[in-house]
Scaffold this active site. Structure first.
Site, short mmCIF file in Angstrom:
data_model
loop_
_atom_site.label_atom_id
_atom_site.label_comp_id
_atom_site.label_asym_id
_atom_site.label_seq_id
_atom_site.Cartn_x
_atom_site.Cartn_y
_atom_site.Cartn_z
CG MET A 1 -1.88 -1.23 1.17
SD MET A 1 -3.49 -0.95 1.95
CE MET A 1 -3.01 -0.50 3.60
CD GLU B 1 15.74 -0.42 5.66
OE1 GLU B 1 16.09 -1.61 5.50
OE2 GLU B 1 16.14 0.50 4.93
N GLY B 2 10.80 -2.52 6.01
CA GLY B 2 10.09 -3.78 5.83
C GLY B 2 9.79 -4.03 4.36
CG HIS B 3 6.97 -1.53 2.35
ND1 HIS B 3 6.84 -0.51 3.28
CD2 HIS B 3 5.73 -2.05 2.20
CE1 HIS B 3 5.58 -0.42 3.65
NE2 HIS B 3 4.88 -1.34 3.03
CD GLN C 1 5.63 -14.22 10.36
OE1 GLN C 1 5.69 -14.96 9.38
NE2 GLN C 1 4.65 -14.32 11.26
CG ASP D 1 0.79 -7.06 7.84
OD1 ASP D 1 0.28 -6.45 8.78
OD2 ASP D 1 1.50 -6.52 6.98
CD GLN E 1 -1.50 -8.70 4.24
OE1 GLN E 1 -2.34 -7.82 4.37
NE2 GLN E 1 -0.24 -8.44 3.95
#
Lengths: 289, 289
Positions: free
Chosen positions: B30, B35-37, B148, B150, B153
């Site tokens: 989204m 950093e996660g993305h 992880q 989410d 999800q």
């Protein structure tokens, strides 16, 4: 013709086909073939390089009171008929291949799954949409072939293909009929001989409706009344519904215009028959040009 | 890096890529990257030939009281970050491309969508499953990358991919954290400074839970009580839930064994944070071998 039962095996074969740039036509069925199924196969053979036909009696689209168990199955007969049509691949998955333990995912095409047959067969189109999505992800066809007899199924699956961005064309093939007009269906074999003689009234009534609409009768109420009256007077059929709706949105039409679907479901004994006719009426012009 | 907004254009480019036998890695997001993305993008770059990242703030996964309108959006910042990661294609569909007029089709992954976050965000995972199915049909990736953080999800989408026979692998990438342990999230920017200071208690509590489980405490009730007590004593966070479940089925565990997911959702002010830890405990041996 190859008969394939494993998803992995089918994918392997189809990936090779696709890598050669060949196109794939797909006909999903529940088997027990009649001329209607065969006409879909012939169309696929004409349009695409490789014709895949699946046979799977999908438990998810039968209600608890419906005929899942006694639905006719005859793989030997079916495969010999498919072979004569030069079908390339007959995909016959077993049950545990399709719905594995812990299966959870269902596809709902809202609104249009609830009307017409959907009112009387709750969950039916959810089962149909789900199995077809699964088969599309397995086969990845270029063209999906559907029969016009199942008009609501056509509307639901077209909406699903559009909404979920399946990259393929949907081609709808005209209903095949017996000499006396009865729409071909695997369920016709359930009919007692008396009912079989009466059943063509459905087609006669739909043809009469088409003539009335074409000659200017645009009141949905009058068309439906005529159909109901013909069925009641000329048979012992019990009407479940007669409806005049928009072909794609399945929304009820009071005044008939545009793309019109006149559809009905009628019981003869315990056998439920459906049939329909599609009529295109051009909207009256607003201005002179 | 190419920025593409049209489905037709994206398909054209990806078909060429596929025809050359190259593999495609896909990261649905989204936007408002952290950093996660970026770690998902890096993993995709390592594993596959071409990395496609999508940015779409999906209205279907926000409840009416939720933050759809104020969800942070910054395409300029995002595209510059993606460019630095050597992302090949940034797919940024506009709203009317994704949900056209008359949109009807939704995917429901039953049961596991209803628990944990699903109890408090009705319809959320239906929205998630639907948009991801659409994107998968548009991109046709070889590998789908998910974070992880989410965890529900992940469980929902893994079930959907399995059930609907999407022909791809799902790869889950570890949660990225700030120096003090707070899980990275685009929503962290909502936190007031006081809450930001308190929020790392979530990670400390989950780490403490992991240590307790690993040193032999297998009572779900005791683990949950410890987590709740830590959060209550060390912060002003309002707990929405703390749960110990099976990582894949999300079924509640009373005794912790096998693949354990300890997950929580906590409000700091109006900001809802989630976090989780996954622990694998080998079942005690029944026999000596």
């Amino acid at each position: 013709m190859r008969i394939i039962t494993s998803i992995t095996q089918l994918r392997k074969v189809l990936n090779q086909v696709r890598r050669k740039g060949k196109t794939i036509g797909f006909v999903p069925t529940m088997g027990y073939f009649h001329e209607g199924h065969l006409s879909l196969m012939r169309q696929a053979k004409r349009d695409t390089d490789l014709c895949v036909v699946s046979i799977y009696v999908n438990p998810a689209q039968f209600g608890p009171q419906e005929d899942f168990k006694k639905y006719p199955r005859d793989l030997k007969r079916d495969s010999s008929m498919a072979r004569k049509e030069n079908v390339d691949i007959l995909f016959v998955p077993s049950d545990n291949v399709i719905y594995s333990e812990g299966y959870l995912t269902y596809i709902d095409v809202e609104k249009i799954s609830q009307w017409l047959c959907g009112r009387f067969r709750p969950g039916h189109f959810k089962g149909v949409a789900t199995i077809v999505a699964k088969l599309l992800n397995i086969v990845w066809p270029d063209v999906l072939y559907l029969g016009q007899k199942d008009a609501q199924q056509v509307a639901v699956l077209k909406a699903m293909v559009r909404d979920l961005n399946f990259p393929l064309k949907v081609k709808v093939v005209a209903t095949k009929r017996e000499a006396d007009g009865l729409a071909m269906s695997s369920r016709n074999k359930y009919l007692l001989s008396d009912h079989r003689r009466q059943a063509p009234v459905l087609y006669r009534a739909l043809q009469q409706a088409r003539r009335m609409v074409k000659s200017g009768e645009h009141s949905s109420a009058k068309i439906k009344a005529m159909i109901q009256s013909m069925i009641k007077h000329q048979s012992s059929g019990k009407i479940q519904y007669v409806a005049c709706v928009h072909t794609d949105t399945l929304q009820e039409l009071k005044t008939l215009e545009g793309k019109i679907l006149i559809a009905l479901a009628v019981f003869f004994g315990k056998t439920r028959l459906i049939d329909n006719v599609v009529i295109r009426l051009h909207a009256r012009k607003q201005h002179k040009s």
